[in-house]
Design a protein around this motif. Sequence first.
Motif, mmCIF file in Angstrom:
data_model
loop_
_atom_site.group_PDB
_atom_site.id
_atom_site.type_symbol
_atom_site.label_atom_id
_atom_site.label_comp_id
_atom_site.label_asym_id
_atom_site.label_seq_id
_atom_site.Cartn_x
_atom_site.Cartn_y
_atom_site.Cartn_z
ATOM 1 N N SER B 76 0.824 -1.211 0.000
ATOM 2 C CA SER B 76 0.000 0.000 0.000
ATOM 3 C C SER B 76 0.862 1.266 0.000
ATOM 4 O O SER B 76 0.343 2.375 -0.016
ATOM 5 N N ASP B 77 2.166 1.080 0.035
ATOM 6 C CA ASP B 77 3.093 2.211 -0.028
ATOM 7 C C ASP B 77 3.089 2.805 -1.447
ATOM 8 O O ASP B 77 3.146 2.052 -2.424
ATOM 9 N N PRO B 78 3.008 4.131 -1.575
ATOM 10 C CA PRO B 78 2.914 4.743 -2.907
ATOM 11 C C PRO B 78 4.045 4.361 -3.861
ATOM 12 O O PRO B 78 3.829 4.234 -5.054
ATOM 13 N N VAL B 79 5.249 4.176 -3.320
ATOM 14 C CA VAL B 79 6.394 3.872 -4.178
ATOM 15 C C VAL B 79 6.616 2.364 -4.299
ATOM 16 O O VAL B 79 6.755 1.821 -5.400
ATOM 17 N N LEU B 125 -4.246 0.599 -10.441
ATOM 18 C CA LEU B 125 -4.984 1.725 -11.037
ATOM 19 C C LEU B 125 -5.990 2.297 -10.051
ATOM 20 O O LEU B 125 -6.112 3.512 -9.900
ATOM 21 N N ASN B 126 -6.699 1.399 -9.382
ATOM 22 C CA ASN B 126 -7.697 1.826 -8.401
ATOM 23 C C ASN B 126 -7.040 2.642 -7.277
ATOM 24 O O ASN B 126 -7.552 3.679 -6.864
ATOM 25 N N THR B 127 -5.879 2.183 -6.830
ATOM 26 C CA THR B 127 -5.168 2.878 -5.753
ATOM 27 C C THR B 127 -4.689 4.251 -6.228
ATOM 28 O O THR B 127 -4.841 5.238 -5.511
ATOM 29 N N TRP B 128 -4.114 4.309 -7.438
ATOM 30 C CA TRP B 128 -3.603 5.577 -7.951
ATOM 31 C C TRP B 128 -4.725 6.608 -8.078
ATOM 32 O O TRP B 128 -4.531 7.792 -7.820
ATOM 33 N N LYS B 131 -6.917 6.707 -4.041
ATOM 34 C CA LYS B 131 -6.262 6.983 -2.759
ATOM 35 C C LYS B 131 -5.886 8.459 -2.690
ATOM 36 O O LYS B 131 -5.292 8.991 -3.626
ATOM 37 N N THR B 132 -6.209 9.079 -1.576
ATOM 38 C CA THR B 132 -6.048 10.532 -1.506
ATOM 39 C C THR B 132 -4.670 10.967 -1.004
ATOM 40 O O THR B 132 -4.292 12.123 -1.178
ATOM 41 N N ASP B 133 -3.928 10.047 -0.348
ATOM 42 C CA ASP B 133 -2.634 10.469 0.202
ATOM 43 C C ASP B 133 -1.474 10.321 -0.788
ATOM 44 O O ASP B 133 -0.323 10.485 -0.416
ATOM 45 N N THR B 182 -2.462 11.057 -17.099
ATOM 46 C CA THR B 182 -3.113 12.365 -17.259
ATOM 47 C C THR B 182 -4.143 12.576 -16.163
ATOM 48 O O THR B 182 -4.210 13.643 -15.533
ATOM 49 N N LEU B 183 -4.938 11.529 -15.917
ATOM 50 C CA LEU B 183 -5.970 11.613 -14.887
ATOM 51 C C LEU B 183 -5.351 11.869 -13.510
ATOM 52 O O LEU B 183 -5.811 12.713 -12.747
ATOM 53 N N PHE B 184 -4.262 11.153 -13.242
ATOM 54 C CA PHE B 184 -3.606 11.300 -11.945
ATOM 55 C C PHE B 184 -3.073 12.723 -11.766
ATOM 56 O O PHE B 184 -3.280 13.359 -10.735
ATOM 57 N N ARG B 185 -2.430 13.239 -12.782
ATOM 58 C CA ARG B 185 -1.864 14.598 -12.694
ATOM 59 C C ARG B 185 -2.973 15.640 -12.548
ATOM 60 O O ARG B 185 -2.823 16.613 -11.821
ATOM 61 N N TRP B 186 -4.079 15.400 -13.221
ATOM 62 C CA TRP B 186 -5.188 16.353 -13.157
ATOM 63 C C TRP B 186 -5.800 16.361 -11.753
ATOM 64 O O TRP B 186 -6.136 17.409 -11.216
ATOM 65 N N ARG B 187 -5.911 15.180 -11.134
ATOM 66 C CA ARG B 187 -6.545 15.093 -9.820
ATOM 67 C C ARG B 187 -5.677 15.709 -8.732
ATOM 68 O O ARG B 187 -6.156 16.110 -7.691
ATOM 69 N N ARG B 188 -4.361 15.728 -8.937
ATOM 70 C CA ARG B 188 -3.485 16.320 -7.914
ATOM 71 C C ARG B 188 -3.619 17.786 -7.989
ATOM 72 O O ARG B 188 -2.978 18.605 -7.740
#
Lengths: 53, 188
Positions: B76-79, B125-128, B131-133, B182-188
């Motif tokens: 569950s660690d981001p990296v 994909l679901n986690t990326w 997940k909000t953190d 793209t989606l990930f960058r947009w959500r941040r």
Amino acid sequence: MTVATLVMHDLTQLPAYTFLAWLFLGLLCAIVLYLIIRTLYAVSRHQICVAGH
Amino acid sequence: MTMHSRLQNLPVSFFSTVMGLSGLAIALQRADELWASSPALGNVVALLSLLVFVVLLLCYGVKVVRYPEQVIGELSDPVKMSFGATITVSLVLLSITTLQLAPALSKALWMTGAVLHLVYTLYALNTWIHKTDFEIRHMSPAWFIPVVGNMLVPVAGVTYASPEISCRVSCACLSICPGGLTLFRWRR
């Protein structure tokens, strides 16, 4: 990239692809061998499987 | 340092060694077919990668049983999470290396690896996405492992399943990269 070059060599039989195929295969062997040695060296020094990694 | 604490700290990324060895085995097997210059060398490396995988799987299996909280933390660690896919990618790569050597084993490895990798890709994909953190600084080249691993599924997949499945897996992989990032960058 190595496998793709080998396939191109097989398809075209061009000397350039033969040269590149040997070059990439040699490089690949050298890199993997280097990484094996580095890993074994780190294992021998107990630097692997430590907290924080 | 005791054996227990070593096992506790065994990283899932260690399975990337199997990926490297399998990749070398595939290249050597291909060269052997073309030039007959390295007789059996590719197969020896293939068997070595299979042996390394079995040993690592046993060790990591013990870690899963004894230290489940460590495994959950790692996955569950981001990296570190992306390296979880090295197990399923290894299965798919091993199915390619054993394609000629042991077709029955290769098919079993491919079926297990392809299904598990699909599941892990969806989990990643679901986690990326949800997940909000996760922060933009957590993005690393390792994020490509779960996604790009799908590109390897069709290599043995065209032998064991219909070409349409392989085509769809490849297309899914190609569409996840630009769309997901793209989606990930947009959500941040």
